[in-house]
Every structure is written in C-alpha cells, then in structure tokens.
Design a protein around this motif. Structure first.
Motif, mmCIF file in Angstrom:
data_model
loop_
_atom_site.group_PDB
_atom_site.id
_atom_site.type_symbol
_atom_site.label_atom_id
_atom_site.label_comp_id
_atom_site.label_asym_id
_atom_site.label_seq_id
_atom_site.Cartn_x
_atom_site.Cartn_y
_atom_site.Cartn_z
ATOM 1 N N LEU A 69 25.107 24.721 -4.129
ATOM 2 C CA LEU A 69 24.806 25.982 -4.808
ATOM 3 C C LEU A 69 24.802 25.797 -6.319
ATOM 4 N N LYS A 70 25.735 25.028 -6.824
ATOM 5 C CA LYS A 70 25.790 24.754 -8.256
ATOM 6 C C LYS A 70 24.516 24.062 -8.741
ATOM 7 N N GLY A 71 24.067 23.057 -7.985
ATOM 8 C CA GLY A 71 22.863 22.334 -8.363
ATOM 9 C C GLY A 71 21.629 23.216 -8.331
ATOM 10 N N GLN A 72 21.547 24.087 -7.324
ATOM 11 C CA GLN A 72 20.394 24.982 -7.213
ATOM 12 C C GLN A 72 20.366 25.981 -8.363
ATOM 13 N N ILE A 73 21.541 26.566 -8.670
ATOM 14 C CA ILE A 73 21.607 27.511 -9.790
ATOM 15 C C ILE A 73 21.271 26.801 -11.099
ATOM 16 N N LEU A 74 21.814 25.592 -11.266
ATOM 17 C CA LEU A 74 21.564 24.825 -12.487
ATOM 18 C C LEU A 74 20.087 24.475 -12.612
ATOM 19 N N ALA A 75 19.473 24.056 -11.509
ATOM 20 C CA ALA A 75 18.048 23.694 -11.543
ATOM 21 C C ALA A 75 17.176 24.900 -11.835
ATOM 22 N N LEU A 76 17.472 26.029 -11.167
ATOM 23 C CA LEU A 76 16.682 27.240 -11.393
ATOM 24 C C LEU A 76 16.844 27.740 -12.823
ATOM 25 N N SER A 77 18.076 27.744 -13.319
ATOM 26 C CA SER A 77 18.318 28.196 -14.689
ATOM 27 C C SER A 77 17.642 27.272 -15.694
ATOM 28 N N SER A 78 17.702 25.961 -15.438
ATOM 29 C CA SER A 78 17.058 25.004 -16.346
ATOM 30 C C SER A 78 15.550 25.199 -16.353
ATOM 31 N N ALA A 79 14.976 25.442 -15.162
ATOM 32 C CA ALA A 79 13.532 25.666 -15.088
ATOM 33 C C ALA A 79 13.131 26.922 -15.866
ATOM 34 N N CYS A 80 13.911 27.991 -15.708
ATOM 35 C CA CYS A 80 13.624 29.231 -16.452
ATOM 36 C C CYS A 80 13.764 29.002 -17.953
ATOM 37 N N LEU A 81 14.784 28.240 -18.340
ATOM 38 C CA LEU A 81 14.998 27.968 -19.761
ATOM 39 C C LEU A 81 13.872 27.110 -20.327
ATOM 40 N N VAL A 82 13.451 26.101 -19.555
ATOM 41 C CA VAL A 82 12.334 25.256 -20.003
ATOM 42 C C VAL A 82 11.071 26.086 -20.170
ATOM 43 N N LEU A 83 10.808 26.971 -19.194
ATOM 44 C CA LEU A 83 9.622 27.829 -19.271
ATOM 45 C C LEU A 83 9.689 28.738 -20.485
ATOM 46 N N ALA A 84 10.872 29.333 -20.715
ATOM 47 C CA ALA A 84 11.024 30.231 -21.865
ATOM 48 C C ALA A 84 10.829 29.484 -23.181
ATOM 49 N N LEU A 85 11.438 28.294 -23.278
ATOM 50 C CA LEU A 85 11.286 27.510 -24.511
ATOM 51 C C LEU A 85 9.846 27.059 -24.694
ATOM 52 N N LEU A 86 9.182 26.717 -23.589
ATOM 53 C CA LEU A 86 7.785 26.293 -23.671
ATOM 54 C C LEU A 86 6.900 27.432 -24.164
ATOM 55 N N VAL A 87 7.115 28.623 -23.572
ATOM 56 C CA VAL A 87 6.329 29.788 -23.994
ATOM 57 C C VAL A 87 6.603 30.107 -25.460
ATOM 58 N N LEU A 88 7.883 30.049 -25.852
ATOM 59 C CA LEU A 88 8.248 30.341 -27.241
ATOM 60 C C LEU A 88 7.636 29.319 -28.196
ATOM 61 N N THR A 89 7.685 28.040 -27.804
ATOM 62 C CA THR A 89 7.119 26.989 -28.660
ATOM 63 C C THR A 89 5.609 27.144 -28.806
ATOM 64 N N VAL A 90 4.941 27.404 -27.679
ATOM 65 C CA VAL A 90 3.486 27.578 -27.735
ATOM 66 C C VAL A 90 3.118 28.798 -28.571
ATOM 67 N N ALA A 91 3.870 29.904 -28.377
ATOM 68 C CA ALA A 91 3.596 31.113 -29.155
ATOM 69 C C ALA A 91 3.812 30.862 -30.641
ATOM 70 N N ASN A 92 4.918 30.199 -30.967
ATOM 71 C CA ASN A 92 5.178 29.883 -32.376
ATOM 72 C C ASN A 92 4.100 28.979 -32.958
ATOM 73 N N PHE A 93 3.658 28.007 -32.139
ATOM 74 C CA PHE A 93 2.618 27.094 -32.610
ATOM 75 C C PHE A 93 1.316 27.838 -32.882
ATOM 76 N N LEU A 94 0.940 28.723 -31.948
ATOM 77 C CA LEU A 94 -0.312 29.452 -32.129
ATOM 78 C C LEU A 94 -0.251 30.370 -33.346
ATOM 79 N N VAL A 95 0.891 31.056 -33.496
ATOM 80 C CA VAL A 95 1.045 31.947 -34.653
ATOM 81 C C VAL A 95 1.054 31.139 -35.949
ATOM 82 N N ALA A 96 1.816 30.038 -35.938
ATOM 83 C CA ALA A 96 1.893 29.202 -37.143
ATOM 84 C C ALA A 96 0.546 28.591 -37.470
ATOM 85 N N ARG A 97 -0.191 28.161 -36.435
ATOM 86 C CA ARG A 97 -1.508 27.574 -36.691
ATOM 87 C C ARG A 97 -2.457 28.612 -37.279
ATOM 88 N N SER A 98 -2.392 29.835 -36.735
ATOM 89 C CA SER A 98 -3.246 30.896 -37.270
ATOM 90 C C SER A 98 -2.894 31.194 -38.723
#
Length: 407
Positions: free
Chosen positions: A7-36
C-alpha cells in the motif's frame, strides 16, 4: 516491483506520478508564457535597436537633403561653382552639381566629361523631374573610387517651368558603418535592403547591391515589407542558422533596416530558464518523494504493526497481550483499536477454553484413578475366585475318593 505490491508503494507511486504531472504542466506553462514574453521582449528590443540606427540614417539623409534644397537658391547665379564647392564641403558630398533643362551643367569641380554629356538624360535628373520633389537615387558603385554612392537631387521648378535639377553625390560609408555596427549578439547582424529586393549594406561587402536571394533563397522584399507592417519577427534561415528578422523602414527612402537576430542566442535565456526549471522540478520531486515516503512510513507504521500481529496470530505464535497504539482519530487509529478489541476478546475466549480444558483434565484424571481402583479390585476378586475354584476341585477330589472307598 515488490514495492508496488504494498500500500505504501502504491500510494508513493501514485503521488509521485501526480506530482510529476503537475510539475510537468507547470514547467510547460511557465516555458510557454516565458517564451511568449521573451518573444515580445525580443521584438521590442530589436525594434528599439533598429529604430535607433534608423534615426541616425534618417538624420544623415535629412541633412544631405537640406543641403541640396539650400543649393536651389544659387541655381540662377551666373557663376555658381564657388557656391557648389562650399555646399559640397559643408555637406561632405563627393561632388555637387546643377543640371539645366537646356542640357547645360555645372559641377563643384572641374570634370572631364564627354562633349555630348546630357544631364537631362541622367537617371537622377529624370527621377527628380518625375517626382517633382526631392529624391534619393538607388545606390550605385562609384566608377572613380569603387565606393557605394547615392545621389540626392531636387528639381528647380516643375512641369513646363522646370529649370533643372540640383544634385549631389555622397558616399554611403557612414551609413554602411552604421548598419555594420548593428550587432545585438555575437552571431547577429544588421543589413539594409531596398524595396526592389537588393542589399544596400551588409557586413559582407561582397553582398552589396546583390539580390536578397543571395543572402537567403527564401528572402524577398515582399516578406520584409510585410514584416515591417506587422512589426512581428520574421523567421528565416541565413547562413545555415535560424534568424529572427526585425524590419524597420527608413523614412524618406525606399530602404529598410533589418536586424537579423540569431535565434539560438536570442532564445538562450529561455533555454537556460527551461533547464533551471527542469532541474528545480527534479530536485523538488526528489525532496517531495523523500518527505512523502517518510510521512507514509510514519503514518502507516500502525497498519504494519496490525499486519504483523495478525500474521503472528495466524501462524499460532501471536502474543494476544500485545496492544497497538491507538493515538489519533484517523482510520489507522480505528483499525488499531479494532485489533486491540479483537485480541482482547480472543484472549478472553482462549482463557475460558483454557479453564474448561483444565476442568476436563482434572475429571479425566479422576476417572483414570477410579478405573485404576476398579481394575485392582477386579484383580483381587479374580484371585479369590481362582482360590475358591481350587478348593472346590480339591473338595470334589476328596468326595470322589470317599465314594470310591465306600464301595
């Protein structure tokens, strides 16, 4: 893979995946805004750079045009040579001259021209007469010194009242130097083009008066004029490198100053920002996963204890007197409390079974003792019967013997 089964591994994996997705979206959004924003900033900075140099060229052109316009006052002088020489030196012209409608001409210095020289047939005369106002001829290479030269001309009179044209030739060295000084980044440069698709000034002198297609096959005057109107960056490949062109027209001329930014250098801060964002995201992700793992380990500790205790109970080696901490009001505390209740009740049931087993053992022992006594008495009775049987046999033998004797 064994970690994902817990259960610990599953929660950790799911949370890490959500965090990676959030950071990826944030990074891409920041990049697009900064590039513009960076692109807008590049446009503003390029326009500012180009305009500052354009103002210098425009001031140069206005100064030359004013000198030519001032010379018109001396057009009717019978001996204008001295005036022309003064205007030539004052305006830094290479030569100054008048062309009259009657095909006569006057230069600021002595010239060895053909006897059939006709000023009215010259391009500068025709252009000024047709325009009816001050003009600048297309640049050309001087036959005398090989320098890039342009002619400023102004008509005297108009139409049927045209008296002639005042004109002066001036070297474009200062303009070429101004254009060559445009260098926002090491690989960037500036050049000046005309509306007819020719290069007027370029850091590479070999391209002077060559068509724009010699600089880049896809580059045309129409594209430059469209970019000048839209005030947007024009992306095009020049010299094997991608360039971002900013185009500003030069007032009073058909020329355009172009700032060719090297895209790689211009967008280097954006790439650096993206690299920093990615590295920062990785660091944040690593810290977040470590903290989450520590929190999960701490929070799921009681669940692990319940699991181990149930496992020991299932294996028959469990300590039912063991109790798990029930501090808190969350689900884990409730599970721990339920286990403690289960262990307490099971311990009570086992205690009752143990007491009943003791009673049964005592009764069994008493029964076994009674059986042993009964067995002993039975053996005594059997012994007595054996003795009686022997006595009866002896008695029978005696009676038989007495009977025989009585016969």
């Amino acid at each position: 893979m064994s970690l994902l089964k817990s259960l610990k591994g599953q929660i950790l994996a799911l949370s890490s995946a959500c965090l990676v997705l959030a950071l990826l979206v944030l990074t891409v959004a920041n990049f697009l805004v900064a590039r513009s924003q960076a692109r807008d900033s590049l446009i503003e900075e390029s326009l500012a750079t180009a305009k500052s140099h354009v103002e210098t060229i425009e001031e140069w052109g206005r100064g030359k045009a004013l000198v030519v316009a001032a010379s018109v006052a001396a057009f009717d002088d019978p001996e204008p040579v001295k005036t022309l020489a003064l205007l030539r030196d004052a305006g830094k012209f290479s030569t100054f001259y008048f062309g009259f409608a009657d095909k006569k001409y006057v230069f600021s210095e002595t010239r060895n021209l053909p006897a059939d020289y006709d000023p009215t047939a010259r391009p500068w005369y025709k252009q000024a007469a047709a325009a009816g106002g001050p003009v600048i001829t297309p640049p050309y290479i001087s036959a005398s010194d090989g320098k890039l030269v342009v002619t400023f001309a102004s008509p005297v009179g108009a139409g049927s009242a045209l008296k002639g044209v005042a004109a002066g030739d001036v070297s474009m060295e200062s303009v070429v130097a101004t254009v060559s000084s445009v260098r926002p980044t090491p690989q960037s440069f500036g050049f000046m083009a005309s509306s007819d698709g020719k290069i007027i000034a370029h850091p590479d002198a070999a391209l002077t008066l060559k068509p724009l297609t010699d600089l880049a096959p896809a580059l045309t005057s129409d594209k430059l004029q469209a970019a000048a109107k839209s005030r947007e960056l024009l992306g095009i490949e020049i010299g094997g490198r991608q360039r971002l062109l900013t185009v500003v027209p030069i007032a009073g001329t058909s020329w355009m100053l172009v700032v060719a930014l090297d895209e790689s250098e211009a967008l280097a801060p954006i790439r650096a920002m993206l690299t920093t964002s990615v590295v920062s995201s990785i660091v944040v992700l690593a810290i977040a996963v470590a903290l989450l793992a520590a929190v999960l380990t701490q929070r799921l500790r009681r669940l692990t204890q319940v699991r181990d205790a149930m496992h020991e109970v299932g294996e028959g080696d469990g300590d039912l007197s063991r109790r798990i901490d029930t501090h808190g009001e969350d689900e884990l505390a409730q599970i721990a409390s339920s286990y403690n209740n289960f262990a307490g009740k099971l311990s009570g049931v086992l205690g009752q079974i143990r007491e009943a087993s003791g009673s049964v053992r005592v009764a069994a022992e008493e029964i076994a003792t009674g059986n042993q006594d009964l067995s002993g008495r039975t053996e005594l009775t059997a012994s007595s019967l054996q003795e009686t049987s022997a006595s009866m046999q002896q008695l029978t033998e005696t009676v038989r013997q007495n009977a025989d004797a009585a016969r």
